[in-house]
Design a protein around this motif. Structure first.
Motif, PDB file in Angstrom:
ATOM      1  N   THR A  88       0.827  -1.207   0.000  1.00 57.33           N
ATOM      2  CA  THR A  88       0.000   0.000   0.000  1.00 57.33           C
ATOM      3  C   THR A  88       0.857   1.251   0.000  1.00 57.33           C
ATOM      4  N   ALA A  89       1.902   1.263   0.826  1.00 51.37           N
ATOM      5  CA  ALA A  89       2.800   2.417   0.868  1.00 51.37           C
ATOM      6  C   ALA A  89       3.498   2.612  -0.464  1.00 51.37           C
ATOM      7  N   LEU A  90       3.889   1.517  -1.096  1.00 50.62           N
ATOM      8  CA  LEU A  90       4.571   1.627  -2.381  1.00 50.62           C
ATOM      9  C   LEU A  90       3.635   2.203  -3.446  1.00 50.62           C
ATOM     10  N   ARG A  91       2.369   1.812  -3.399  1.00 52.09           N
ATOM     11  CA  ARG A  91       1.399   2.385  -4.342  1.00 52.09           C
ATOM     12  C   ARG A  91       1.214   3.871  -4.073  1.00 52.09           C
ATOM     13  N   TRP A  92       1.216   4.255  -2.797  1.00 47.26           N
ATOM     14  CA  TRP A  92       1.125   5.678  -2.448  1.00 47.26           C
ATOM     15  C   TRP A  92       2.333   6.423  -3.003  1.00 47.26           C
ATOM     16  N   PHE A  93       3.524   5.847  -2.841  1.00 49.31           N
ATOM     17  CA  PHE A  93       4.744   6.481  -3.356  1.00 49.31           C
ATOM     18  C   PHE A  93       4.671   6.707  -4.861  1.00 49.31           C
ATOM     19  N   SER A  94       3.967   5.834  -5.570  1.00 53.68           N
ATOM     20  CA  SER A  94       4.020   5.851  -7.033  1.00 53.68           C
ATOM     21  C   SER A  94       3.461   7.121  -7.642  1.00 53.68           C
ATOM     22  N   GLN A  95       2.591   7.846  -6.917  1.00 55.48           N
ATOM     23  CA  GLN A  95       2.020   9.056  -7.495  1.00 55.48           C
ATOM     24  C   GLN A  95       2.811  10.311  -7.136  1.00 55.48           C
ATOM     25  N   LEU A  96       3.799  10.183  -6.273  1.00 53.45           N
ATOM     26  CA  LEU A  96       4.509  11.369  -5.792  1.00 53.45           C
ATOM     27  C   LEU A  96       5.571  11.917  -6.747  1.00 53.45           C
ATOM     28  N   PRO A  97       6.212  11.093  -7.588  1.00 56.57           N
ATOM     29  CA  PRO A  97       7.224  11.672  -8.485  1.00 56.57           C
ATOM     30  C   PRO A  97       6.702  12.801  -9.363  1.00 56.57           C
ATOM     31  N   GLN A  98       5.420  12.782  -9.732  1.00 58.89           N
ATOM     32  CA  GLN A  98       4.901  13.860 -10.575  1.00 58.89           C
ATOM     33  C   GLN A  98       4.931  15.206  -9.851  1.00 58.89           C
ATOM     34  N   LEU A  99       4.938  15.188  -8.521  1.00 57.01           N
ATOM     35  CA  LEU A  99       5.004  16.437  -7.766  1.00 57.01           C
ATOM     36  C   LEU A  99       6.429  16.968  -7.641  1.00 57.01           C
ATOM     37  N   ALA A 100       7.415  16.151  -7.981  1.00 54.61           N
ATOM     38  CA  ALA A 100       8.813  16.591  -7.891  1.00 54.61           C
ATOM     39  C   ALA A 100       9.105  17.705  -8.883  1.00 54.61           C
ATOM     40  N   ARG A 101       8.297  17.834  -9.913  1.00 56.92           N
ATOM     41  CA  ARG A 101       8.503  18.862 -10.936  1.00 56.92           C
ATOM     42  C   ARG A 101       7.657  20.111 -10.676  1.00 56.92           C
ATOM     43  N   THR A 102       7.083  20.210  -9.488  1.00 59.29           N
ATOM     44  CA  THR A 102       6.193  21.319  -9.168  1.00 59.29           C
ATOM     45  C   THR A 102       6.689  22.077  -7.937  1.00 59.29           C
ATOM     46  N   THR A 103       5.985  23.155  -7.615  1.00 62.90           N
ATOM     47  CA  THR A 103       6.292  23.932  -6.408  1.00 62.90           C
ATOM     48  C   THR A 103       5.481  23.452  -5.203  1.00 62.90           C
TER      49      THR A 103
END
Length: 279
Positions: free
Chosen positions: A183-198
Motif C-alpha cells: 500500500t505504501a509503495l502504491r502511495w509512493f508511485s504518485q509522488l514523483p509527478q510532484l517533484a517537478r512542481t512547487t
C-alpha cells in the motif's frame, strides 16, 4: 471518469447522493480514493449530496508546475463549487485539505455552511508548532527511505521527499515494499509527478491565512484532532480563538484518521455533518 475543466486545468471528481452539499477534500500526497476506501463518501451519501475531487497535482487531475498554496487550492474549490452548481456546503478536509477548506471559508464565506477539519496544521501558526518533524508519519516515511538508501534530511522537506521517491531504483522500491508494504509503495508511485512542481514549498506558505484571519472565521468549525496528534498547540489555538468552534478527538489515530480509525472517524464526521446541516 467525471472531469471538469477549470481555468485551463482538468479536475477529476465523484459525486453521490442527494441533500445538503458536503465536499470532501483530501490531504496533500493523497487523492479522493481515501474517501472511497474508507467508505466515508458512500456513508455520507445516504443523507447528503457528497462531492469528492482530486486536488491539482493529485490523482487524475492536472499537474501544473505551480499554484499549490492553500489560496490557490481554495480558488480551485470555488471553481468546482460554481461549475457543479452546489449550494452552501459543509467542507470536510483532512490535513492540508483542512487548511484548504478553512482558507475557502475565509475567502468565500457565502460558499461554506460549516467546516469539519481532520488534524490540521496551519503554516500561519508554524511559530507555535515547532516539532513538525516529530510527526509519526514523517518519521516512518523518512526511516523507510533512509533504510532503502535514499538521501533525505531530518527536516520536513516535501520537495526533497518527492525527488527522493522519483529517484528510487527497483532494488530500493523492493526494500520499501518489505518494510512498509504494498500500500505504501502504491502511495509512493504518485509522488514523483510532484517533484517537478512547487507543491513541496507551497504547502508550507501561509498564503494569507494568518493567525489574525483564522480568528475571523465565523462559520461553525469542528476540529477533529487525532488522539496522538502532533498539533496540540494548534488545537488549543482554535479552541481559544475562534468564535464558533467544537473540538473532538478521533481515538487511536496518528494523523491518518480516515485510514487508521475509519469507524470512529466516519461516525464523528457523520454526526457533525448532521449537526452543521441543521444549524
Amino acid at each position: 471518469m467525471p472531469m471538469l475543466d477549470l481555468n485551463g486545468l482538468r479536475f477529476h471528481y465523484q459525486q453521490r447522493g442527494s441533500g445538503p452539499d458536503v465536499i470532501l477534500i483530501h490531504a496533500v500526497t493523497s487523492n479522493l480514493s481515501v474517501w472511497l476506501f474508507s467508505n466515508v463518501l458512500d456513508i455520507l451519501a445516504r443523507e447528503f449530496r457528497v462531492t469528492a475531487y482530486d486536488m491539482r497535482g493529485h490523482g487524475a487531475s492536472s499537474v501544473p508546475p505551480d499554484g499549490y498554496t492553500s489560496a490557490d487550492m481554495a480558488q480551485d474549490l470555488r471553481g468546482l463549487h460554481s461549475a457543479l452548481g452546489l449550494g452552501p456546503a459543509i467542507l470536510v478536509g483532512h490535513s492540508y485539505g483542512a487548511v484548504v477548506a478553512t482558507h475557502a471559508a475565509w475567502l468565500y464565506p457565502d460558499m461554506v455552511r460549516g467546516l469539519v477539519l481532520s488534524d490540521p496544521f496551519f503554516a500561519g501558526l508554524a511559530d507555535i508548532e515547532p516539532n513538525l518533524a516529530e510527526m509519526e508519519g514523517w518519521r516512518d516515511v523518512r526511516a523507510a527511505l533512509v533504510a532503502a538508501g535514499a538521501e533525505l534530511g531530518t527536516d520536513v522537506d516535501l520537495t526533497r521527499l518527492f525527488q527522493a521517491i522519483a529517484g528510487l531504483t527497483p532494488v530500493q522500491k523492493e526494500r520499501i515494499r518489505e518494510t512498509m508494504g504494498e500500500t505504501a509503495l502504491r502511495w509512493f508511485s504518485q509522488l514523483p509527478q510532484l517533484a517537478r512542481t512547487t507543491c513541496g514549498q507551497d504547502v508550507f506558505a501561509p498564503a494569507g491565512l494568518t493567525a489574525e484571519r483564522l480568528r475571523e472565521i465565523r462559520q461553525p468549525l469542528v476540529a477533529l484532532y487525532d488522539e496522538h496528534t502532533s498539533f496540540g498547540a494548534t488545537r488549543e489555538f482554535l479552541r481559544n480563538n475562534l468564535a464558533n468552534v467544537t473540538i473532538d478527538t478521533v481515538p487511536g489515530a496518528r494523523h491518518l484518521a480516515p485510514l487508521q480509525s475509519t469507524e470512529d472517524f466516519t461516525r464523528l464526521v457523520l454526526t457533525y455533518c448532521r449537526r452543521l446541516a441543521g444549524a
